[in-house]
Scaffold this active site. Structure first.
Site, mmCIF file in Angstrom:
data_model
loop_
_atom_site.group_PDB
_atom_site.id
_atom_site.type_symbol
_atom_site.label_atom_id
_atom_site.label_comp_id
_atom_site.label_asym_id
_atom_site.label_seq_id
_atom_site.Cartn_x
_atom_site.Cartn_y
_atom_site.Cartn_z
ATOM 1 N N TYR A 41 -8.288 -3.195 5.400
ATOM 2 C CA TYR A 41 -9.135 -4.316 5.970
ATOM 3 C C TYR A 41 -9.477 -2.759 6.722
ATOM 4 O O TYR A 41 -11.451 -3.253 6.889
ATOM 5 C CB TYR A 41 -8.543 -5.138 6.755
ATOM 6 C CG TYR A 41 -7.802 -6.276 6.792
ATOM 7 C CD1 TYR A 41 -7.515 -6.102 5.423
ATOM 8 C CD2 TYR A 41 -7.173 -7.355 7.603
ATOM 9 C CE1 TYR A 41 -7.006 -7.278 5.039
ATOM 10 C CE2 TYR A 41 -7.416 -8.711 6.345
ATOM 11 C CZ TYR A 41 -6.438 -8.567 5.740
ATOM 12 O OH TYR A 41 -5.814 -9.659 4.907
ATOM 13 N N THR A 74 -7.610 -4.312 14.051
ATOM 14 C CA THR A 74 -9.293 -4.779 12.499
ATOM 15 C C THR A 74 -10.084 -6.030 12.533
ATOM 16 O O THR A 74 -11.051 -6.556 13.092
ATOM 17 C CB THR A 74 -9.215 -4.544 11.011
ATOM 18 O OG1 THR A 74 -8.635 -2.630 11.199
ATOM 19 C CG2 THR A 74 -9.953 -4.100 10.520
ATOM 20 N N GLU A 153 1.479 2.817 4.780
ATOM 21 C CA GLU A 153 1.507 3.035 4.468
ATOM 22 C C GLU A 153 2.486 2.801 2.326
ATOM 23 O O GLU A 153 2.716 2.386 2.252
ATOM 24 C CB GLU A 153 0.888 1.621 3.187
ATOM 25 C CG GLU A 153 -0.002 0.738 4.532
ATOM 26 C CD GLU A 153 0.436 -0.487 4.037
ATOM 27 O OE1 GLU A 153 1.155 -0.982 2.994
ATOM 28 O OE2 GLU A 153 0.078 -1.113 5.413
ATOM 29 N N CYS A 185 -4.073 0.545 16.527
ATOM 30 C CA CYS A 185 -4.080 -0.429 14.742
ATOM 31 C C CYS A 185 -2.141 -0.586 14.214
ATOM 32 O O CYS A 185 -1.843 0.337 15.134
ATOM 33 C CB CYS A 185 -4.324 0.430 13.693
ATOM 34 S SG CYS A 185 -4.004 0.349 12.421
ATOM 35 N N THR A 186 -2.046 -1.915 14.405
ATOM 36 C CA THR A 186 -0.901 -1.893 14.427
ATOM 37 C C THR A 186 -0.589 -1.002 13.681
ATOM 38 O O THR A 186 1.443 -1.019 13.386
ATOM 39 C CB THR A 186 -0.810 -3.618 13.976
ATOM 40 O OG1 THR A 186 -1.279 -3.870 12.957
ATOM 41 C CG2 THR A 186 -0.606 -4.161 15.181
HETATM 42 N N1 DGL Z 1 -3.100 -2.376 11.247
HETATM 43 C C1 DGL Z 1 -3.966 -2.980 10.938
HETATM 44 C C2 DGL Z 1 -5.026 -3.199 12.175
HETATM 45 O O1 DGL Z 1 -4.625 -3.308 13.538
HETATM 46 C C3 DGL Z 1 -5.413 -2.818 9.868
HETATM 47 C C4 DGL Z 1 -5.325 -1.095 9.130
HETATM 48 C C5 DGL Z 1 -6.012 -1.396 7.863
HETATM 49 O O2 DGL Z 1 -5.548 -2.202 7.344
HETATM 50 O O3 DGL Z 1 -7.158 -1.112 7.985
HETATM 51 O O4 DGL Z 1 -6.161 -2.352 11.978
#
Ligand code: DGL
Length: 264
Positions: A41, A74, A153, A185-186
């Site tokens: 995302y 995000t 990932e 970001c998680t």
């Molecule tokens: N885990 C996500 C976040 O915390 C999304 C990262 C991604 O899909 O770019 O931002």
């Protein structure tokens, strides 16, 4: 009616919140959605992130979720208002709880926070806004780390590849001397070992964990529904199940279902 928590992310990152939820609410049900067909995302526009987040939340509510955790930095940085406007259930994001924790740490130290996030999160300025609303005297710098999500990932959470990108992104900030580093970001807490070793003395703030803690301030185990976790993805359930087991530190190979998220 007891609460069922719905947790979502673009992929595996939100499992950092799910893992903490399992520790805080043992034996309580939650529904997880990982948008594996559309990850990442973080490189998408705000409009696209909002559209995806609305569909992800709509899906979880259709499965019975009564409290949503947007376990994605995000989404939390770009779409939390859109979610709160559209849905009547409570929506917890990761930005506010992580900002509060980091601000507390920085205020007790040298006043410096470093935020690591996706391109879309850094561009939004959401962490800066949240921290300055708590304490405007704190200094905040943000760094986009786009390669961290594909590393996680694909299971590269330690070793030479992870070390290379951590060095590449964070070398310019070694002299900044952050008191608190928000893993905004998680996905990034999965790289905590490498990031922590590289940055030395800074306290790492796990945004997924802080979001799960925020859930425990909103509901108690007594008013959370009992049952097993359910996992849904939008593509490739087998590879999600394999890595989910690693990140949840338990077997998660059973019952990951694939759904068509575009229909929500
Ligand atoms: N885990 C996500 C976040 O915390 C999304 C990262 C991604 O899909 O770019 O931002």
């Amino acid at each position: 009616m007891k609460n069922t928590v719905g947790i979502f992310d673009s992929g595996l990152g939100g499992l950092t919140a799910a893992y903490e939820f399992e520790n805080l609410f043992a034996g309580k049900k939650y529904i997880y959605f990982g948008d594996t067909a559309r990850v990442p995302y973080g490189s998408k526009s705000k409009d696209t992130i909002c559209r995806y987040a609305l569909q992800d939340t709509g899906f979880l509510i259709s499965k019975g979720a009564s409290l949503i955790v947007a376990a994605c930095g995000t989404v939390s940085a770009n779409a939390i208002e859109a979610l709160r406007q559209r849905f009547s259930v409570p929506v917890i994001g990761v930005v506010e709880p992580a900002a509060e924790k980091a601000a507390r740490i920085a205020a007790a130290g040298g006043g410096r926070v470093l935020v690591l996030g996706t391109e879309a999160t850094v561009k939004s300025g959401a962490y800066e806004k949240a921290i300055s609303a708590i304490d405007s005297s704190l200094c905040v710098k943000s760094v986009p780390c786009p390669m961290f999500v594909p590393l996680v990932e694909n299971g590269y959470t330690e070793g030479a590849a992870a070390e290379l990108f951590v060095r590449e992104y964070l070398s310019p900030y070694l002299s900044y001397g952050a008191d608190a580093v928000i893993l905004g970001c998680t996905h990034y807490p999965h790289l905590s070992g490498v990031i922590g070793a590289f940055l030395g003395g800074s306290v790492l703030v796990n945004s997924g964990r802080e979001a799960a803690e925020a859930v425990s301030r909103l509901i108690t185990a007594d008013n959370a529904a009992d049952g097993k976790a359910e996992f849904y993805v939008s593509d490739a359930p087998e590879s999600f199940a394999r890595l989910a087991g690693v990140f949840l530190k338990r077997d998660a190979t059973e019952g990951v279902k694939c759904i068509d998220i575009e229909s929500y």
